[in-house]
Design a protein around this motif. Structure first.
Motif, PDB file in Angstrom:
ATOM      1  N   MET A   1      26.775  27.505  34.905  1.00  0.00           N
ATOM      2  CA  MET A   1      27.416  27.632  36.206  1.00  0.00           C
ATOM      3  C   MET A   1      26.321  27.765  37.266  1.00  0.00           C
ATOM      4  O   MET A   1      25.408  28.571  37.094  1.00  0.00           O
ATOM      5  CB  MET A   1      28.336  28.859  36.211  1.00  0.00           C
ATOM      6  N   PRO A   2      26.414  26.998  38.330  1.00  0.00           N
ATOM      7  CA  PRO A   2      25.410  27.094  39.396  1.00  0.00           C
ATOM      8  C   PRO A   2      25.379  28.494  40.028  1.00  0.00           C
ATOM      9  O   PRO A   2      26.381  29.214  40.032  1.00  0.00           O
ATOM     10  CB  PRO A   2      25.862  26.062  40.424  1.00  0.00           C
ATOM     11  N   GLY A   3      24.216  28.863  40.566  1.00  0.00           N
ATOM     12  CA  GLY A   3      24.041  30.184  41.176  1.00  0.00           C
ATOM     13  C   GLY A   3      25.010  30.468  42.300  1.00  0.00           C
ATOM     14  O   GLY A   3      25.505  31.581  42.440  1.00  0.00           O
ATOM     15  N   LYS A   4      25.328  29.457  43.117  1.00  0.00           N
ATOM     16  CA  LYS A   4      26.260  29.658  44.231  1.00  0.00           C
ATOM     17  C   LYS A   4      27.643  30.021  43.710  1.00  0.00           C
ATOM     18  O   LYS A   4      28.303  30.909  44.245  1.00  0.00           O
ATOM     19  CB  LYS A   4      26.320  28.407  45.099  1.00  0.00           C
ATOM     20  N   LYS A   5      28.083  29.349  42.651  1.00  0.00           N
ATOM     21  CA  LYS A   5      29.409  29.645  42.073  1.00  0.00           C
ATOM     22  C   LYS A   5      29.436  31.049  41.477  1.00  0.00           C
ATOM     23  O   LYS A   5      30.431  31.761  41.585  1.00  0.00           O
ATOM     24  CB  LYS A   5      29.786  28.610  41.003  1.00  0.00           C
ATOM     25  N   LYS A   6      28.336  31.462  40.827  1.00  0.00           N
ATOM     26  CA  LYS A   6      28.258  32.817  40.273  1.00  0.00           C
ATOM     27  C   LYS A   6      28.383  33.854  41.384  1.00  0.00           C
ATOM     28  O   LYS A   6      29.095  34.844  41.237  1.00  0.00           O
ATOM     29  CB  LYS A   6      26.934  33.024  39.537  1.00  0.00           C
ATOM     30  N   LEU A   7      27.685  33.608  42.484  1.00  0.00           N
ATOM     31  CA  LEU A   7      27.751  34.527  43.623  1.00  0.00           C
ATOM     32  C   LEU A   7      29.169  34.594  44.178  1.00  0.00           C
ATOM     33  O   LEU A   7      29.693  35.685  44.422  1.00  0.00           O
ATOM     34  CB  LEU A   7      26.782  34.093  44.721  1.00  0.00           C
ATOM     35  N   GLN A   8      29.816  33.456  44.354  1.00  0.00           N
ATOM     36  CA  GLN A   8      31.177  33.429  44.882  1.00  0.00           C
ATOM     37  C   GLN A   8      32.132  34.168  43.952  1.00  0.00           C
ATOM     38  O   GLN A   8      32.979  34.946  44.403  1.00  0.00           O
ATOM     39  CB  GLN A   8      31.639  31.985  45.090  1.00  0.00           C
ATOM     40  N   LEU A   9      31.989  33.943  42.657  1.00  0.00           N
ATOM     41  CA  LEU A   9      32.841  34.621  41.678  1.00  0.00           C
ATOM     42  C   LEU A   9      32.608  36.135  41.716  1.00  0.00           C
ATOM     43  O   LEU A   9      33.558  36.920  41.707  1.00  0.00           O
ATOM     44  CB  LEU A   9      32.569  34.069  40.280  1.00  0.00           C
ATOM     45  N   ALA A  10      31.340  36.546  41.803  1.00  0.00           N
ATOM     46  CA  ALA A  10      31.021  37.974  41.872  1.00  0.00           C
ATOM     47  C   ALA A  10      31.617  38.612  43.127  1.00  0.00           C
ATOM     48  O   ALA A  10      32.161  39.720  43.077  1.00  0.00           O
ATOM     49  CB  ALA A  10      29.508  38.175  41.834  1.00  0.00           C
ATOM     50  N   LEU A  11      31.535  37.911  44.256  1.00  0.00           N
ATOM     51  CA  LEU A  11      32.100  38.448  45.503  1.00  0.00           C
ATOM     52  C   LEU A  11      33.610  38.618  45.398  1.00  0.00           C
ATOM     53  O   LEU A  11      34.159  39.640  45.835  1.00  0.00           O
ATOM     54  CB  LEU A  11      31.736  37.531  46.675  1.00  0.00           C
ATOM     55  N   ILE A  12      34.283  37.647  44.804  1.00  0.00           N
ATOM     56  CA  ILE A  12      35.748  37.755  44.641  1.00  0.00           C
ATOM     57  C   ILE A  12      36.095  38.924  43.730  1.00  0.00           C
ATOM     58  O   ILE A  12      37.024  39.688  44.005  1.00  0.00           O
ATOM     59  CB  ILE A  12      36.326  36.432  44.102  1.00  0.00           C
ATOM     60  N   ILE A  13      35.340  39.107  42.654  1.00  0.00           N
ATOM     61  CA  ILE A  13      35.601  40.213  41.724  1.00  0.00           C
ATOM     62  C   ILE A  13      35.398  41.559  42.424  1.00  0.00           C
ATOM     63  O   ILE A  13      36.203  42.477  42.271  1.00  0.00           O
ATOM     64  CB  ILE A  13      34.702  40.093  40.475  1.00  0.00           C
ATOM     65  N   ILE A  14      34.336  41.686  43.209  1.00  0.00           N
ATOM     66  CA  ILE A  14      34.074  42.943  43.913  1.00  0.00           C
ATOM     67  C   ILE A  14      35.180  43.245  44.924  1.00  0.00           C
ATOM     68  O   ILE A  14      35.698  44.360  44.985  1.00  0.00           O
ATOM     69  CB  ILE A  14      32.694  42.899  44.604  1.00  0.00           C
ATOM     70  N   VAL A  15      35.577  42.242  45.687  1.00  0.00           N
ATOM     71  CA  VAL A  15      36.596  42.464  46.715  1.00  0.00           C
ATOM     72  C   VAL A  15      37.961  42.715  46.084  1.00  0.00           C
ATOM     73  O   VAL A  15      38.620  43.712  46.374  1.00  0.00           O
ATOM     74  CB  VAL A  15      36.644  41.287  47.707  1.00  0.00           C
ATOM     75  N   ASP A  16      38.408  41.820  45.198  1.00  0.00           N
ATOM     76  CA  ASP A  16      39.749  41.958  44.615  1.00  0.00           C
ATOM     77  C   ASP A  16      39.841  43.067  43.570  1.00  0.00           C
ATOM     78  O   ASP A  16      40.903  43.656  43.384  1.00  0.00           O
ATOM     79  CB  ASP A  16      40.184  40.640  43.976  1.00  0.00           C
ATOM     80  N   GLY A  17      38.750  43.360  42.879  1.00  0.00           N
ATOM     81  CA  GLY A  17      38.804  44.351  41.814  1.00  0.00           C
ATOM     82  C   GLY A  17      38.447  45.759  42.226  1.00  0.00           C
ATOM     83  O   GLY A  17      38.802  46.714  41.550  1.00  0.00           O
ATOM     84  N   VAL A  18      37.718  45.902  43.365  1.00  0.00           N
ATOM     85  CA  VAL A  18      37.267  47.241  43.770  1.00  0.00           C
ATOM     86  C   VAL A  18      37.722  47.572  45.189  1.00  0.00           C
ATOM     87  O   VAL A  18      38.468  48.515  45.411  1.00  0.00           O
ATOM     88  CB  VAL A  18      35.730  47.355  43.665  1.00  0.00           C
ATOM     89  N   LEU A  19      37.262  46.806  46.158  1.00  0.00           N
ATOM     90  CA  LEU A  19      37.509  47.155  47.558  1.00  0.00           C
ATOM     91  C   LEU A  19      38.972  47.053  47.966  1.00  0.00           C
ATOM     92  O   LEU A  19      39.480  47.884  48.706  1.00  0.00           O
ATOM     93  CB  LEU A  19      36.664  46.274  48.479  1.00  0.00           C
ATOM     94  N   ILE A  20      39.656  46.007  47.534  1.00  0.00           N
ATOM     95  CA  ILE A  20      41.047  45.791  47.935  1.00  0.00           C
ATOM     96  C   ILE A  20      41.936  45.821  46.695  1.00  0.00           C
ATOM     97  O   ILE A  20      42.909  45.102  46.592  1.00  0.00           O
ATOM     98  CB  ILE A  20      41.198  44.438  48.681  1.00  0.00           C
ATOM     99  N   ALA A  21      41.574  46.639  45.732  1.00  0.00           N
ATOM    100  CA  ALA A  21      42.334  46.683  44.476  1.00  0.00           C
ATOM    101  C   ALA A  21      43.783  47.081  44.735  1.00  0.00           C
ATOM    102  O   ALA A  21      44.055  48.026  45.457  1.00  0.00           O
ATOM    103  CB  ALA A  21      41.681  47.672  43.520  1.00  0.00           C
ATOM    104  N   HIS A  22      44.706  46.326  44.166  1.00  0.00           N
ATOM    105  CA  HIS A  22      46.121  46.641  44.335  1.00  0.00           C
ATOM    106  C   HIS A  22      46.909  46.465  43.053  1.00  0.00           C
ATOM    107  O   HIS A  22      48.094  46.729  43.010  1.00  0.00           O
ATOM    108  CB  HIS A  22      46.734  45.796  45.464  1.00  0.00           C
ATOM    109  N   GLN A  23      46.274  46.003  41.999  1.00  0.00           N
ATOM    110  CA  GLN A  23      46.932  45.832  40.710  1.00  0.00           C
ATOM    111  C   GLN A  23      46.004  46.323  39.609  1.00  0.00           C
ATOM    112  O   GLN A  23      44.783  46.299  39.762  1.00  0.00           O
ATOM    113  CB  GLN A  23      47.239  44.356  40.446  1.00  0.00           C
TER     114      GLN A  23
END
Length: 135
Positions: A1-23
């Motif tokens: 997986m390209p580095g940019k995609k890894k970064l994007q995936l990590a950002l989504i995980i941090i936001v959806d899984g920690v900062l804005i966790a709702h499930q």
């Protein structure tokens, strides 16, 4: 997986899984997936404010809606009488703010009987913390 995609995936995980966790089970929110296409804009978004709003909305009574919620205050009281309450967003930030605003709070919370850190635990249970002393 390209580095940019890894970064994007990590950002989504941090936001959806920690900062804005709702499930409990994290599922990517399409709005955030679309936003992460432009990483600079995504990183400059006020995530702290959005997380705070998400956390606060579950800590206040519902609005009065005829035939749906006749007694919002009573509903909130019943919610607070439960043994547990699930907060959305990132309530840990509120805890840190409370420790900063009320320094004596740290001295009233006892040291846990089990002082292992989360990474040292074998099972799914967290260490037992006794109830804090009344100020």
């Amino acid at each position: 997986m390209p580095g940019k995609k890894k970064l994007q995936l990590a950002l989504i995980i941090i936001v959806d899984g920690v900062l804005i966790a709702h499930q409990q089970m994290s599922r990517p929110t399409m709005m955030y997936v679309r936003m992460v296409q432009d990483v600079d804009t995504f990183c400059s978004h006020p995530w702290g404010r959005e997380s705070f709003i998400k956390t606060i909305t579950c800590m206040k009574p519902l609005k009065f809606v005829r035939l749906k919620c006749e007694d919002p205050i009573g509903a909130m009281v019943q919610l607070l009488k439960q043994e547990t309450l699930r907060l959305r967003g990132f309530p840990f930030a509120l805890q840190l703010l409370a420790y900063q605003a009320v320094p004596k709070l740290q001295s009233t919370i006892p040291i846990p009987f089990d002082s292992r850190i989360i990474m040292d635990l074998d099972g799914p249970n967290l260490p037992f913390y006794p109830a804090p002393a009344i100020l």
